[in-house]
Scaffold this motif. Structure first.
Motif, PDB file in Angstrom:
ATOM      1  N   PHE A 135       0.834  -1.203   0.000  1.00  0.00           N
ATOM      2  CA  PHE A 135       0.000   0.000   0.000  1.00  0.00           C
ATOM      3  C   PHE A 135       0.872   1.258   0.000  1.00  0.00           C
ATOM      4  O   PHE A 135       0.647   2.191  -0.785  1.00  0.00           O
ATOM      5  N   LEU A 136       1.865   1.292   0.863  1.00  0.00           N
ATOM      6  CA  LEU A 136       2.764   2.448   0.942  1.00  0.00           C
ATOM      7  C   LEU A 136       3.532   2.634  -0.366  1.00  0.00           C
ATOM      8  O   LEU A 136       3.617   3.743  -0.901  1.00  0.00           O
ATOM      9  N   ASP A 137       4.062   1.541  -0.894  1.00  0.00           N
ATOM     10  CA  ASP A 137       4.913   1.629  -2.077  1.00  0.00           C
ATOM     11  C   ASP A 137       4.138   2.044  -3.325  1.00  0.00           C
ATOM     12  O   ASP A 137       4.612   2.866  -4.117  1.00  0.00           O
ATOM     13  N   LEU A 138       2.942   1.476  -3.522  1.00  0.00           N
ATOM     14  CA  LEU A 138       2.173   1.793  -4.719  1.00  0.00           C
ATOM     15  C   LEU A 138       1.841   3.281  -4.795  1.00  0.00           C
ATOM     16  O   LEU A 138       1.940   3.902  -5.857  1.00  0.00           O
ATOM     17  N   GLU A 139       1.465   3.861  -3.669  1.00  0.00           N
ATOM     18  CA  GLU A 139       1.103   5.280  -3.716  1.00  0.00           C
ATOM     19  C   GLU A 139       2.335   6.164  -3.801  1.00  0.00           C
ATOM     20  O   GLU A 139       2.369   7.124  -4.556  1.00  0.00           O
ATOM     21  N   LEU A 140       3.372   5.843  -3.037  1.00  0.00           N
ATOM     22  CA  LEU A 140       4.592   6.652  -3.077  1.00  0.00           C
ATOM     23  C   LEU A 140       5.238   6.630  -4.457  1.00  0.00           C
ATOM     24  O   LEU A 140       5.768   7.639  -4.925  1.00  0.00           O
ATOM     25  N   CYS A 141       5.172   5.483  -5.135  1.00  0.00           N
ATOM     26  CA  CYS A 141       5.767   5.383  -6.471  1.00  0.00           C
ATOM     27  C   CYS A 141       5.051   6.287  -7.468  1.00  0.00           C
ATOM     28  O   CYS A 141       5.669   6.822  -8.390  1.00  0.00           O
ATOM     29  N   GLN A 142       3.734   6.457  -7.307  1.00  0.00           N
ATOM     30  CA  GLN A 142       2.985   7.340  -8.205  1.00  0.00           C
ATOM     31  C   GLN A 142       3.269   8.817  -7.924  1.00  0.00           C
ATOM     32  O   GLN A 142       3.201   9.651  -8.822  1.00  0.00           O
ATOM     33  N   LEU A 143       3.589   9.122  -6.681  1.00  0.00           N
ATOM     34  CA  LEU A 143       3.769  10.520  -6.282  1.00  0.00           C
ATOM     35  C   LEU A 143       5.217  10.985  -6.355  1.00  0.00           C
ATOM     36  O   LEU A 143       5.476  12.181  -6.426  1.00  0.00           O
ATOM     37  N   ASP A 144       6.159  10.050  -6.331  1.00  0.00           N
ATOM     38  CA  ASP A 144       7.566  10.432  -6.200  1.00  0.00           C
ATOM     39  C   ASP A 144       8.439   9.514  -7.060  1.00  0.00           C
ATOM     40  O   ASP A 144       8.671   8.353  -6.728  1.00  0.00           O
ATOM     41  N   LYS A 145       8.946  10.042  -8.172  1.00  0.00           N
ATOM     42  CA  LYS A 145       9.762   9.227  -9.076  1.00  0.00           C
ATOM     43  C   LYS A 145      11.091   8.839  -8.439  1.00  0.00           C
ATOM     44  O   LYS A 145      11.663   7.804  -8.782  1.00  0.00           O
ATOM     45  N   ILE A 146      11.596   9.670  -7.535  1.00  0.00           N
ATOM     46  CA  ILE A 146      12.844   9.320  -6.847  1.00  0.00           C
ATOM     47  C   ILE A 146      12.618   8.104  -5.959  1.00  0.00           C
ATOM     48  O   ILE A 146      13.456   7.196  -5.891  1.00  0.00           O
ATOM     49  N   TYR A 147      11.457   8.074  -5.287  1.00  0.00           N
ATOM     50  CA  TYR A 147      11.139   6.919  -4.450  1.00  0.00           C
ATOM     51  C   TYR A 147      11.033   5.668  -5.311  1.00  0.00           C
ATOM     52  O   TYR A 147      11.526   4.602  -4.935  1.00  0.00           O
ATOM     53  N   LEU A 148      10.380   5.792  -6.462  1.00  0.00           N
ATOM     54  CA  LEU A 148      10.256   4.651  -7.374  1.00  0.00           C
ATOM     55  C   LEU A 148      11.631   4.115  -7.756  1.00  0.00           C
ATOM     56  O   LEU A 148      11.877   2.903  -7.721  1.00  0.00           O
ATOM     57  N   SER A 149      12.550   5.016  -8.094  1.00  0.00           N
ATOM     58  CA  SER A 149      13.905   4.605  -8.459  1.00  0.00           C
ATOM     59  C   SER A 149      14.602   3.931  -7.277  1.00  0.00           C
ATOM     60  O   SER A 149      15.276   2.909  -7.437  1.00  0.00           O
ATOM     61  N   ARG A 197       8.248   7.361   6.339  1.00  0.00           N
ATOM     62  CA  ARG A 197       7.931   8.051   7.580  1.00  0.00           C
ATOM     63  C   ARG A 197       7.177   9.361   7.283  1.00  0.00           C
ATOM     64  O   ARG A 197       6.174   9.680   7.930  1.00  0.00           O
ATOM     65  N   GLU A 198       7.655  10.082   6.287  1.00  0.00           N
ATOM     66  CA  GLU A 198       7.015  11.337   5.901  1.00  0.00           C
ATOM     67  C   GLU A 198       5.608  11.105   5.345  1.00  0.00           C
ATOM     68  O   GLU A 198       4.667  11.840   5.649  1.00  0.00           O
ATOM     69  N   PHE A 199       5.456  10.053   4.539  1.00  0.00           N
ATOM     70  CA  PHE A 199       4.162   9.755   3.925  1.00  0.00           C
ATOM     71  C   PHE A 199       3.124   9.407   4.987  1.00  0.00           C
ATOM     72  O   PHE A 199       1.976   9.871   4.934  1.00  0.00           O
ATOM     73  N   ILE A 200       3.495   8.596   5.965  1.00  0.00           N
ATOM     74  CA  ILE A 200       2.565   8.219   7.028  1.00  0.00           C
ATOM     75  C   ILE A 200       2.200   9.432   7.870  1.00  0.00           C
ATOM     76  O   ILE A 200       1.047   9.589   8.302  1.00  0.00           O
ATOM     77  N   PHE A 201       3.150  10.333   8.082  1.00  0.00           N
ATOM     78  CA  PHE A 201       2.853  11.586   8.796  1.00  0.00           C
ATOM     79  C   PHE A 201       1.797  12.391   8.038  1.00  0.00           C
ATOM     80  O   PHE A 201       0.850  12.923   8.626  1.00  0.00           O
ATOM     81  N   GLN A 202       1.947  12.462   6.714  1.00  0.00           N
ATOM     82  CA  GLN A 202       0.979  13.196   5.897  1.00  0.00           C
ATOM     83  C   GLN A 202      -0.386  12.518   5.896  1.00  0.00           C
ATOM     84  O   GLN A 202      -1.425  13.195   5.927  1.00  0.00           O
ATOM     85  N   LEU A 203      -0.406  11.185   5.853  1.00  0.00           N
ATOM     86  CA  LEU A 203      -1.674  10.466   5.914  1.00  0.00           C
ATOM     87  C   LEU A 203      -2.409  10.756   7.215  1.00  0.00           C
ATOM     88  O   LEU A 203      -3.638  10.925   7.230  1.00  0.00           O
TER      89      LEU A 203
END
Length: 358
Positions: A135-149, A197-203
């Motif tokens: 769940f975390l990875d699928l959304e972060l990958c769509q929002l952040d290309k650096i995270y995807l890489s 950590r940042e993404f969960i804080f934002q959620l």
């Protein structure tokens, strides 16, 4: 952001298909096993290069065919995009944006933002950590290309390190090369931990209001990140655990072991929550995902609801449908009664019968 049209050729049970969509609510209804979910899978695959089911390309291509083609046209910030994807049985998939081939998946991510909600997602809370990491990875990958890489590179390095741990049992001299892999693992893994950590804080900033509304103000929901190791301790812990890793022949520390705790009124509902609480928390997570995407990209994502309404009681159905009227939504279901009886707006209806649509 919205999807204008979708064309399929030899995709699952569709030989040929050409659909034009509305910017609002699109309903695909029909009996089970007729091909409703296949439409949503095609949309998700074309937008992310991955099947939400985890299916391989050769499993998606229509029986006895060698290739499959998806063409999806979207509108984003008043600009039109054409996404083409060719699936082949024995070769890597080919992807083009506006006729220009791309060579890496990260070039596609972010062109269209999708939120997929299936009945399996309602079990997100009670099932194992891998689902919550996904769940975390699928959304972060769509929002952040650096995270995807970073996540792609981390997984490659992790696989290489695990292979090395097995090979060292037969060739002890190879242990000298461990430091090279550990350095790269720490580099990518540290950034992944920080982003999660940042993404969960934002959620957390959005989910509490949503969950409060769903429960009539009786429950307070909180997400807590549970990393396998902190960024600060990562290097020391990885070095300390090397002997254990060599013995077990696998890497036991890192973000591939992370989890996320979901608490309601201070209690961990993975362990102590009812099924109703767990499902409501999962619904809150998905709705928070929509709002977070909107806030991040300054546009609305496209929502794909695969037979979710049948799994929710009437109050949760009402809240979900009233929350998504402002974004393009695709809903699969077996009938239209719930929409008609509750007077929910329907912009376009498709009846799906054995691989044909009207």
């Amino acid at each position: 952001m919205y999807i204008e049209s979708l064309q399929l050729k030899n995709f699952r049970n569709y030989q040929s298909l050409d659909l034009q969509f509305d910017q609002g609510t699109n309903i695909l209804y029909g009996d089970n096993a007729q091909g409703k979910t296949n439409i949503l899978e095609a949309v998700y695959l074309c937008g992310t290069t991955k099947s939400h089911k985890g299916s391989k390309d050769r499993e998606i291509i229509r029986f006895q065919e060698e290739e499959s083609h998806i063409c999806m046209r979207i509108v984003k910030n008043s600009l039109q995009y054409k996404l083409d994807m060719h699936l082949k049985k024995n070769k890597p998939k080919g992807v083009a944006i506006n006729g220009i081939p791309i060579h890496k998946a990260r070039e596609l991510f972010g062109v269209v933002n999708l939120v997929f909600f299936s009945p399996e997602d309602l079990n997100l809370i009670k099932e194992g950590p891998s689902g919550r990491r996904k769940f975390l990875d699928l959304e972060l990958c769509q929002l952040d290309k650096i995270y995807l890489s970073d996540i792609v590179n981390y997984n490659k390095i992790l696989n290489q390190r695990n292979k090395l741990l097995k090979d060292i049992a037969f060739h002890p001299g190879l242990e000298e090369t461990m430091d090279v892999w550990d350095f790269q693992l720490l580099q990518y893994g540290g950034r992944i931990i920080a982003k999660r950590r940042e993404f969960i804080f934002q959620l957390n900033e959005t989910i509490q209001d949503i969950h409060g509304s769903l429960t009539g103000g009786n429950e307070r929901l909180e997400l807590i990140y549970e990393p396998s190791v902190s960024e600060a301790d990562y290097e020391n812990v990885l070095a300390t655990n090397r002997e254990r890793d060599l013995k077990m022949k696998t890497t036991g520390t890192g973000p591939h072991r992370d989890d996320m705790c979901v608490k309601v009124n201070g209690f961990d509902i993975r362990k102590y929550g009812s099924q109703g609480q767990q499902r409501t928390a999962a619904l809150s997570l998905k709705l928070s995902e929509i709002y977070l995407v909107k806030r991040t990209i300054h546009d609305t994502p496209v929502l794909l609801l695969d037979d979710v309404l049948s799994e929710l009681d009437s109050s949760r159905q009402n809240y979900l449908l009233s929350s998504i009227h402002h974004i393009q939504t695709f809903i699969t279901c077996t009938g239209l009664d719930d929409f008609v009886n509750n007077r929910f707006p329907i912009n376009k209806v498709f009846q799906v019968v054995a691989g044909s649509i009207r």
